[in-house]
Design a protein around this motif. Structure first.
Motif, PDB file in Angstrom:
ATOM      1  N   PRO A 165      27.472  20.310  20.681  1.00 58.04           N
ATOM      2  CA  PRO A 165      26.946  20.952  19.586  1.00 58.04           C
ATOM      3  C   PRO A 165      25.772  20.301  19.168  1.00 58.04           C
ATOM      4  O   PRO A 165      25.223  19.366  19.938  1.00 58.04           O
ATOM      5  CB  PRO A 165      27.901  20.583  18.519  1.00 58.04           C
ATOM      6  N   TRP A 166      25.211  20.613  18.032  1.00 58.41           N
ATOM      7  CA  TRP A 166      23.668  20.174  17.614  1.00 58.41           C
ATOM      8  C   TRP A 166      23.766  18.566  17.307  1.00 58.41           C
ATOM      9  O   TRP A 166      24.636  18.163  16.842  1.00 58.41           O
ATOM     10  CB  TRP A 166      23.444  20.721  16.117  1.00 58.41           C
ATOM     11  N   HIS A 167      22.665  17.891  18.047  1.00 57.61           N
ATOM     12  CA  HIS A 167      22.676  16.464  17.766  1.00 57.61           C
ATOM     13  C   HIS A 167      20.908  16.293  17.868  1.00 57.61           C
ATOM     14  O   HIS A 167      20.281  17.248  18.611  1.00 57.61           O
ATOM     15  CB  HIS A 167      23.433  15.731  18.599  1.00 57.61           C
ATOM     16  N   TRP A 168      20.481  15.093  17.863  1.00 59.75           N
ATOM     17  CA  TRP A 168      19.211  14.620  18.271  1.00 59.75           C
ATOM     18  C   TRP A 168      19.389  13.203  18.816  1.00 59.75           C
ATOM     19  O   TRP A 168      20.486  12.727  18.556  1.00 59.75           O
ATOM     20  CB  TRP A 168      18.067  14.400  17.469  1.00 59.75           C
ATOM     21  N   ASP A 169      18.548  12.710  19.698  1.00 62.42           N
ATOM     22  CA  ASP A 169      18.954  11.505  20.290  1.00 62.42           C
ATOM     23  C   ASP A 169      17.638  10.662  19.847  1.00 62.42           C
ATOM     24  O   ASP A 169      16.380  11.076  19.339  1.00 62.42           O
ATOM     25  CB  ASP A 169      18.339  11.684  21.876  1.00 62.42           C
ATOM     26  N   SER A 170      17.729   9.367  20.060  1.00 60.10           N
ATOM     27  CA  SER A 170      16.782   8.434  19.409  1.00 60.10           C
ATOM     28  C   SER A 170      15.871   7.734  20.788  1.00 60.10           C
ATOM     29  O   SER A 170      15.385   6.672  20.527  1.00 60.10           O
ATOM     30  CB  SER A 170      17.417   7.008  18.932  1.00 60.10           C
ATOM     31  N   GLN A 171      15.856   8.650  21.755  1.00 62.89           N
ATOM     32  CA  GLN A 171      14.882   8.167  22.738  1.00 62.89           C
ATOM     33  C   GLN A 171      14.263   9.605  23.445  1.00 62.89           C
ATOM     34  O   GLN A 171      14.648  10.713  23.085  1.00 62.89           O
ATOM     35  CB  GLN A 171      15.840   7.904  24.148  1.00 62.89           C
ATOM     36  N   GLU A 172      13.221   9.406  24.026  1.00 64.93           N
ATOM     37  CA  GLU A 172      12.371  10.432  24.565  1.00 64.93           C
ATOM     38  C   GLU A 172      13.301  10.836  25.853  1.00 64.93           C
ATOM     39  O   GLU A 172      13.754  10.048  26.680  1.00 64.93           O
ATOM     40  CB  GLU A 172      11.113  10.080  24.854  1.00 64.93           C
ATOM     41  N   ALA A 187      14.948  22.751  18.330  1.00 64.88           N
ATOM     42  CA  ALA A 187      14.068  22.763  17.225  1.00 64.88           C
ATOM     43  C   ALA A 187      13.618  21.562  16.664  1.00 64.88           C
ATOM     44  O   ALA A 187      14.231  20.396  16.934  1.00 64.88           O
ATOM     45  CB  ALA A 187      15.054  23.619  16.141  1.00 64.88           C
ATOM     46  N   PRO A 188      12.517  21.563  16.005  1.00 58.17           N
ATOM     47  CA  PRO A 188      11.932  20.291  15.566  1.00 58.17           C
ATOM     48  C   PRO A 188      13.040  19.802  14.436  1.00 58.17           C
ATOM     49  O   PRO A 188      13.855  20.394  13.803  1.00 58.17           O
ATOM     50  CB  PRO A 188      10.725  20.690  14.881  1.00 58.17           C
ATOM     51  N   ASN A 189      12.761  18.375  14.094  1.00 55.23           N
ATOM     52  CA  ASN A 189      13.684  17.764  13.193  1.00 55.23           C
ATOM     53  C   ASN A 189      12.684  17.559  11.959  1.00 55.23           C
ATOM     54  O   ASN A 189      11.765  16.736  11.956  1.00 55.23           O
ATOM     55  CB  ASN A 189      14.031  16.226  13.732  1.00 55.23           C
ATOM     56  N   ASP A 190      13.088  18.219  10.760  1.00 56.84           N
ATOM     57  CA  ASP A 190      12.530  18.042   9.535  1.00 56.84           C
ATOM     58  C   ASP A 190      13.096  16.935   8.834  1.00 56.84           C
ATOM     59  O   ASP A 190      12.695  16.625   7.583  1.00 56.84           O
ATOM     60  CB  ASP A 190      12.783  19.375   8.620  1.00 56.84           C
ATOM     61  N   GLU A 240      18.396  25.901  10.950  1.00 56.93           N
ATOM     62  CA  GLU A 240      18.515  27.435  10.730  1.00 56.93           C
ATOM     63  C   GLU A 240      17.862  28.209  11.644  1.00 56.93           C
ATOM     64  O   GLU A 240      17.864  29.635  11.867  1.00 56.93           O
ATOM     65  CB  GLU A 240      18.366  27.756   9.253  1.00 56.93           C
ATOM     66  N   ARG A 241      16.729  27.779  12.220  1.00 55.29           N
ATOM     67  CA  ARG A 241      15.765  28.563  13.235  1.00 55.29           C
ATOM     68  C   ARG A 241      15.643  27.533  14.297  1.00 55.29           C
ATOM     69  O   ARG A 241      15.574  26.266  14.272  1.00 55.29           O
ATOM     70  CB  ARG A 241      14.601  28.793  12.663  1.00 55.29           C
ATOM     71  N   TRP A 242      15.594  28.186  15.543  1.00 55.27           N
ATOM     72  CA  TRP A 242      15.409  27.643  17.071  1.00 55.27           C
ATOM     73  C   TRP A 242      14.942  28.171  17.984  1.00 55.27           C
ATOM     74  O   TRP A 242      14.626  29.395  17.748  1.00 55.27           O
ATOM     75  CB  TRP A 242      16.811  27.081  17.272  1.00 55.27           C
ATOM     76  N   ARG A 292      11.896  12.229  21.056  1.00 53.22           N
ATOM     77  CA  ARG A 292      12.622  11.665  20.230  1.00 53.22           C
ATOM     78  C   ARG A 292      13.103  12.488  19.030  1.00 53.22           C
ATOM     79  O   ARG A 292      12.113  12.866  18.156  1.00 53.22           O
ATOM     80  CB  ARG A 292      12.356  10.312  20.036  1.00 53.22           C
ATOM     81  N   GLY A 293      14.290  12.378  18.443  1.00 56.68           N
ATOM     82  CA  GLY A 293      14.726  13.294  17.142  1.00 56.68           C
ATOM     83  C   GLY A 293      14.561  14.716  17.428  1.00 56.68           C
ATOM     84  O   GLY A 293      15.083  15.351  16.269  1.00 56.68           O
ATOM     85  N   TYR A 294      14.339  15.358  18.685  1.00 62.92           N
ATOM     86  CA  TYR A 294      14.073  16.880  18.590  1.00 62.92           C
ATOM     87  C   TYR A 294      15.722  17.199  18.503  1.00 62.92           C
ATOM     88  O   TYR A 294      16.616  17.063  19.408  1.00 62.92           O
ATOM     89  CB  TYR A 294      13.577  17.282  19.964  1.00 62.92           C
ATOM     90  N   TRP A 295      15.891  18.438  17.839  1.00 58.63           N
ATOM     91  CA  TRP A 295      17.476  19.016  17.709  1.00 58.63           C
ATOM     92  C   TRP A 295      17.540  19.590  18.954  1.00 58.63           C
ATOM     93  O   TRP A 295      16.783  20.327  19.384  1.00 58.63           O
ATOM     94  CB  TRP A 295      17.429  19.746  16.469  1.00 58.63           C
ATOM     95  N   HIS A 296      19.087  19.524  19.583  1.00 60.04           N
ATOM     96  CA  HIS A 296      19.317  20.526  20.392  1.00 60.04           C
ATOM     97  C   HIS A 296      20.583  20.592  20.702  1.00 60.04           C
ATOM     98  O   HIS A 296      21.412  19.782  19.896  1.00 60.04           O
ATOM     99  CB  HIS A 296      18.780  19.786  21.984  1.00 60.04           C
TER     100      HIS A 296
END
Length: 320
Positions: free
Chosen positions: A138-145, A160-163, A197-199, A214-218
């Motif tokens: 499911p949705w998450h982000w990583d703290s690495q590139e 999706a970008p991380n706001d 909500e958008r991706w 780093r930090g990009y939602w996926h």
């Protein structure tokens, strides 16, 4: 491996861009998707350790085998599973994750990425994920590139970008109660973290490569067929990383002046002697950078990353 060979491998990863174009236009803060595999990528995709679930679970690694229970109503991760159990859970429909794969080909890519991106040697880690057709992580982000490389099968991602946070130091998932370390980095610490909500949807085919900052939602919306992908995970060091490392590992900070108790930190001296001694300590820290001090710390820093020690307390079970 020579600098030229490293550059050639790296350009196989970011095709059709050149290395210079990628670093000028994408690296490190923009999403990039490539469906133009070059021959340099072929040995990475064709490794015998990746041919099927049995070979995958028998592959050498320094991070253990994790089971991502994607078929349960509530997503969870089982750490350090044995290979036979992992194979059984793969056939039950769950996603199998191996951290820090160790193969001869992956070691070549470690050197290529570190050299091409100007990273401290030892920074790159390669993880692998495999699953049958169906629901993914499911949705998450990583703290690495990360560079996601599709080895076989087709996989549909949503990204999706991380706001919520820029350049996070910890991995994240939707939650109403972020950790203290995460809350200190959020733009709005009091607000819950909700899934995007958008991706953008990205279908990955064998040989496709997706670079995510780093930090990009996926999330893996769907494994469209049996699938295996690699995550080439790098991490650009920050001053926060170096200071964190220095406080625990620089030999001068174990000297008598740093170990000796001080009355300046007693309540009656916090407004008088404490600021003066604090400044003296800061001045002492600045001296560590001179005379090759930064070079020595960078070499120690590299060895610690290579041994897996530096980020071991930053949610390693969620290093997707």
């Amino acid at each position: 491996m020579t600098t030229t060979e490293c550059a050639r491998l790296f350009e196989g990863l970011v095709a059709p861009m050149s290395a210079q174009e990628f670093k000028a236009r994408v690296w490190p803060g923009e999403l990039h998707v490539s469906h133009h595999p070059k021959p340099e990528l072929a040995p990475l995709l064709a490794q015998p350790e990746l041919r099927d679930i049995d070979a995958f679970c028998a592959a050498g690694n320094d991070g253990g085998i994790h089971i991502n229970y994607t078929r349960e109503e509530r997503f969870r991760i089982e750490l350090d599973a044995d290979p036979a159990h992992a194979v059984a859970q793969f056939h039950a429909g769950n996603t199998i994750q191996i951290l820090d794969l160790k193969t001869d080909e992956i070691r070549r890519w470690h050197r290529a990425l570190d050299a091409s991106l100007g990273l401290i040697p030892g920074t790159t880690v390669v993880n692998g994920f495999t699953s049958l057709r169906g629901k993914g992580i499911p949705w998450h982000w990583d703290s690495q590139e990360v560079f996601v490389v599709q080895v076989r099968g087709r996989k549909l991602w949503h990204v999706a970008p991380n706001d919520y946070v820029d350049w996070p130091t910890v991995n994240g998932m939707p939650t109403s109660s972020p950790s203290r370390e995460m809350a200190m980095q959020l733009k709005a610490p009091a607000q819950p973290i909700r899934e995007p909500e958008r991706w953008q949807s990205v279908e990955m085919l064998p040989g496709s490569v997706m670079y995510m900052p780093r930090g990009y939602w996926h999330k893996v919306e769907q494994n469209l067929e049996e699938s295996l992908h690699l995550v080439l995970q790098v991490r650009l060091p920050s001053w926060r990383d170096l200071f964190r490392f220095m406080l625990d590992h620089a030999p001068p900070l174990y000297g008598l002046d740093w170990r000796r108790p001080t009355s300046a930190l007693s309540p009656e001296n916090l407004a008088t002697a404490a600021p003066r001694e604090f400044q003296e300590r800061l001045d002492a820290l600045s001296q560590l950078a001179g005379g090759g001090g930064l070079m020595a710390m960078a070499q120690q820093f590299s060895r610690l990353i290579d041994g897996g020690g530096l980020y071991k307390d930053i949610a390693p079970e969620k290093k997707y």
